[in-house]
Design a protein around this motif. Structure first.
Motif, PDB file in Angstrom:
ATOM      1  N   ALA A  86       0.865  -1.180   0.000  1.00  0.00           N
ATOM      2  CA  ALA A  86       0.000   0.000   0.000  1.00  0.00           C
ATOM      3  C   ALA A  86       0.902   1.231   0.000  1.00  0.00           C
ATOM      4  O   ALA A  86       1.460   1.594   1.036  1.00  0.00           O
ATOM      5  CB  ALA A  86      -0.909   0.006   1.224  1.00  0.00           C
ATOM      6  N   PRO A  87       1.094   1.876  -1.162  1.00  0.00           N
ATOM      7  CA  PRO A  87       1.989   3.034  -1.245  1.00  0.00           C
ATOM      8  C   PRO A  87       1.402   4.260  -0.563  1.00  0.00           C
ATOM      9  O   PRO A  87       0.201   4.314  -0.279  1.00  0.00           O
ATOM     10  CB  PRO A  87       2.138   3.252  -2.750  1.00  0.00           C
ATOM     11  N   GLN A  88       2.255   5.240  -0.329  1.00  0.00           N
ATOM     12  CA  GLN A  88       1.791   6.484   0.291  1.00  0.00           C
ATOM     13  C   GLN A  88       0.771   7.182  -0.594  1.00  0.00           C
ATOM     14  O   GLN A  88      -0.254   7.658  -0.124  1.00  0.00           O
ATOM     15  CB  GLN A  88       2.995   7.397   0.559  1.00  0.00           C
ATOM     16  N   LYS A  89       1.068   7.230  -1.892  1.00  0.00           N
ATOM     17  CA  LYS A  89       0.110   7.768  -2.858  1.00  0.00           C
ATOM     18  C   LYS A  89      -0.631   6.594  -3.469  1.00  0.00           C
ATOM     19  O   LYS A  89      -0.021   5.749  -4.132  1.00  0.00           O
ATOM     20  CB  LYS A  89       0.834   8.581  -3.935  1.00  0.00           C
ATOM     21  N   ASN A  90      -1.941   6.541  -3.229  1.00  0.00           N
ATOM     22  CA  ASN A  90      -2.683   5.358  -3.636  1.00  0.00           C
ATOM     23  C   ASN A  90      -2.682   5.167  -5.152  1.00  0.00           C
ATOM     24  O   ASN A  90      -2.573   6.115  -5.920  1.00  0.00           O
ATOM     25  CB  ASN A  90      -4.127   5.423  -3.106  1.00  0.00           C
ATOM     26  N   GLY A  91      -2.787   3.909  -5.551  1.00  0.00           N
ATOM     27  CA  GLY A  91      -2.835   3.566  -6.964  1.00  0.00           C
ATOM     28  C   GLY A  91      -4.249   3.260  -7.415  1.00  0.00           C
ATOM     29  O   GLY A  91      -4.460   2.390  -8.259  1.00  0.00           O
ATOM     30  N   LEU A  92      -5.214   3.970  -6.853  1.00  0.00           N
ATOM     31  CA  LEU A  92      -6.619   3.703  -7.143  1.00  0.00           C
ATOM     32  C   LEU A  92      -7.058   4.348  -8.455  1.00  0.00           C
ATOM     33  O   LEU A  92      -6.531   5.374  -8.875  1.00  0.00           O
ATOM     34  CB  LEU A  92      -7.494   4.243  -6.005  1.00  0.00           C
ATOM     35  N   PHE A  93      -8.041   3.730  -9.084  1.00  0.00           N
ATOM     36  CA  PHE A  93      -8.670   4.305 -10.272  1.00  0.00           C
ATOM     37  C   PHE A  93      -9.872   5.122  -9.790  1.00  0.00           C
ATOM     38  O   PHE A  93     -10.915   4.558  -9.433  1.00  0.00           O
ATOM     39  CB  PHE A  93      -9.108   3.208 -11.236  1.00  0.00           C
ATOM     40  N   LYS A 136      -7.527   5.549   1.784  1.00  0.00           N
ATOM     41  CA  LYS A 136      -6.416   4.846   2.416  1.00  0.00           C
ATOM     42  C   LYS A 136      -6.856   3.452   2.862  1.00  0.00           C
ATOM     43  O   LYS A 136      -6.124   2.467   2.673  1.00  0.00           O
ATOM     44  CB  LYS A 136      -5.910   5.651   3.613  1.00  0.00           C
ATOM     45  N   ARG A 137      -8.049   3.350   3.422  1.00  0.00           N
ATOM     46  CA  ARG A 137      -8.561   2.045   3.833  1.00  0.00           C
ATOM     47  C   ARG A 137      -8.729   1.123   2.631  1.00  0.00           C
ATOM     48  O   ARG A 137      -8.426  -0.072   2.698  1.00  0.00           O
ATOM     49  CB  ARG A 137      -9.901   2.200   4.560  1.00  0.00           C
ATOM     50  N   LEU A 138      -9.221   1.679   1.534  1.00  0.00           N
ATOM     51  CA  LEU A 138      -9.399   0.882   0.322  1.00  0.00           C
ATOM     52  C   LEU A 138      -8.043   0.424  -0.215  1.00  0.00           C
ATOM     53  O   LEU A 138      -7.889  -0.732  -0.643  1.00  0.00           O
ATOM     54  CB  LEU A 138     -10.131   1.703  -0.733  1.00  0.00           C
ATOM     55  N   SER A 139      -7.057   1.288  -0.173  1.00  0.00           N
ATOM     56  CA  SER A 139      -5.719   0.949  -0.645  1.00  0.00           C
ATOM     57  C   SER A 139      -5.123  -0.196   0.172  1.00  0.00           C
ATOM     58  O   SER A 139      -4.495  -1.109  -0.379  1.00  0.00           O
ATOM     59  CB  SER A 139      -4.820   2.186  -0.571  1.00  0.00           C
ATOM     60  N   ILE A 140      -5.324  -0.154   1.490  1.00  0.00           N
ATOM     61  CA  ILE A 140      -4.820  -1.222   2.356  1.00  0.00           C
ATOM     62  C   ILE A 140      -5.553  -2.528   2.058  1.00  0.00           C
ATOM     63  O   ILE A 140      -4.944  -3.612   2.003  1.00  0.00           O
ATOM     64  CB  ILE A 140      -4.967  -0.842   3.837  1.00  0.00           C
TER      65      ILE A 140
END
Length: 236
Positions: A86-93, A136-140
């Motif tokens: 889980a990076p600091q900057k999320n990789g979410l679409f 952040k929760r989604l990224s984790i």
């Protein structure tokens, strides 16, 4: 639960990385399953670069990173199988829903999506409309889709409220209880105090490495004060 998890080791040796000037100056770190490990230091000290190298996002200028004896840059499939990041900057679409993000990354990992971590209302929301804490929760959650042996997170509780931060620490205890390892960077003394081992970075190297109680004992101070002093001074 990985039955022989404690014998599987993620090792980084003599890692060097420069961006015009040295960021990592020959650091080494090894991780065994079944522990919580924290990395601390001022902004720009190299924490994010180290975690990015451990997950093959960034290549070091020199040094080696192996997982279970395999070079992660030559055999990246070992990372996809055993490491969640889980990076600091999320990789979410952000134009997709939370559910579609989970589905996408589960497909990338070639695993069954774990949708039961959130309610239907959350899953249906477009990711770009979520609060930073919920992103952040989604990224984790995405990092945990492949049920990883090693969970590596860069400032995972940034933007989370106190309640979610408490949940995070409980989650990390469960990760450890399952024989897995959680490695994360943080600025929060309470989170770092909950770790089995702590690495404090300064000047591209580790100014301290060991259990949090050893830092407090050596400095003869309460842990939070000792932590801040070492981070600011860069030595013990």
């Amino acid at each position: 639960m990985p039955g022989d998890g404690r014998q599987r080791v993620l090792i980084a040796e003599n890692i060097y990385k420069s961006y015009k000037k040295p960021v990592l100056d020959g650091v080494s770190i090894s991780l065994r399953a079944g522990e919580i490990v924290g990395v601390a230091g001022v902004n720009g000290c190299g924490k994010s670069t180290l975690l990015s190298i451990l997950t093959s996002v960034v290549r070091p200028d020199r040094g080696a990173v192996t997982l279970m004896g395999k070079d992660i840059f030559r055999e990246p499939e070992v990372l996809r199988k055993y490491v969640g990041y889980a990076p600091q900057k999320n990789g979410l679409f952000e134009n997709l829903s939370a559910k579609d993000n989970l589905l996408f990354w589960a497909a990338a990992y070639k695993v069954k999506p774990r949708l039961n971590l959130f309610d239907k209302q959350f899953l249906s929301k477009k990711t770009g409309r979520l609060s930073e804490g919920m992103k952040k929760r989604l990224s984790i959650a995405i990092a945990m889709q492949n049920d990883p042996l090693f969970l590596i997170m860069d400032e995972p509780t940034a933007a989370l409220d106190i309640g979610f931060k408490r949940e995070f620490l409980e989650d990390m205890k469960r990760v450890k209880g399952d024989g897995r390892t959680a490695l994360f960077s943080s600025h929060q003394p309470d989170e770092l105090a909950a770790c089995d081992r702590l690495f404090i970075m300064s000047g591209g190297r580790f100014a301290f490495e060991g259990p949090p109680e050893a830092l407090a004992e050596r400095e003869k101070k309460e842990f939070g004060k000792a932590l801040l002093d070492v981070i600011s001074e860069g030595s013990i």
